[in-house]
Design a protein around this motif. Structure first.
Motif: not given
Length: 251
Positions: A111, A114-116, A142, A159-160, A162-163
């Motif tokens: 996370i 890939n996300q933060t 993504s 995480s993807k 979220a992207v």
């Protein structure tokens, strides 16, 4: 040639694999490229290849999950190039465990990168673009697994996903500044990150058997999509996700 002439582009996770291909494609099209990653030796090798081909590049050590690293990176870009026109949030890591087996530490790591990492890229990337007052283009990487269940890879898929939605949120937020924000969702792509998984299963890998084109994609096929969205050819496209998946999500 020349589709990115006069533009400064930052690509994260660009020390190898897909990111390195994107960096070299961008330089070939006239961009001044900031090659960002934690693997400094490999970053330097990409920069050297770009310069040997007649391009201009800056190597940048960047931990995408750290706010201070982004602040320092943006300062380096201001000092060298004066601003930023294109950001590719390419950095990412793969995690395979499902819900029942994943450890919290692994979840947190995925996370954070890939996300933060994408959140911070959007925050600091749009800030420097707004300073320049000439708009810009941001492309987030993504995945088709933002839209498909797999029975595993829960942190990666979360995480993807979220992207995917951060891209749409940012596209609305920064439209008035002339900043376009889009995402590219690759299917199964043959990169150093996936090569071991693909080699173990071969042609019987489910991501290949369920793909209408019946093969893994190649990094240059993703890089071409990213390049299009970065260029002025995509000037009226924002908030979209471009699938580069051999038809995986329609089958």
């Amino acid at each position: 040639m020349g589709r990115l002439n006069g533009k400064v582009a930052l690509i994260t996770g660009a020390a190898g694999g897909q990111g390195a291909v994107e960096a070299e494609f961008f330089a070939r099209e006239g961009a001044k490229v900031v090659v960002a990653d934690l693997k400094q030796d490999e970053v330097n090798a990409v920069v050297e290849r770009i310069e040997q081909a007649g391009g201009e590049a800056l190597g940048l050590e960047l931990n995408v999950a750290e706010e201070a690293a982004w602040e320092a990176g943006m300062d380096s870009i201001r000092q060298r190039f004066g601003g930023l026109d294109v950001l590719v949030n390419n950095a990412g890591i793969l995690s395979l465990p499902g819900i029942s087996k994943i450890e919290l530490a692994e979840w947190d790591q995925v996370i954070s990168v890939n996300q933060t990492g994408v959140l911070l890229g959007l925050k600091f990337g749009t800030a420097i673009m707004r300073e320049g007052g000439r708009g810009g283009s941001i492309i987030n990487l993504s995945s088709t697994y933002a839209h498909l269940g797999s029975g595993g890879a829960v942190a990666y898929q979360a995480s993807k996903a979220a992207v995917f939605i951060m891209t749409k949120t940012a596209a609305v937020e920064f439209a008035a500044d002339g900043i376009r924000v889009n995402s590219v969702a690759p299917g199964i792509i043959e990169t150093p990150m996936t090569r071991e998984v693909l080699a173990a299963a071969g042609p019987s890998h489910p991501d290949i058997t369920r793909t209408p084109l019946q093969r893994a994609g190649q990094p240059h096929e993703v890089a071409n999509a990213v390049l299009f969205l970065a260029s002025d050819e995509a000037s009226y496209i924002t908030g979209e996700e471009l699938m580069v998946d051999g038809g995986r999500t329609i089958a």
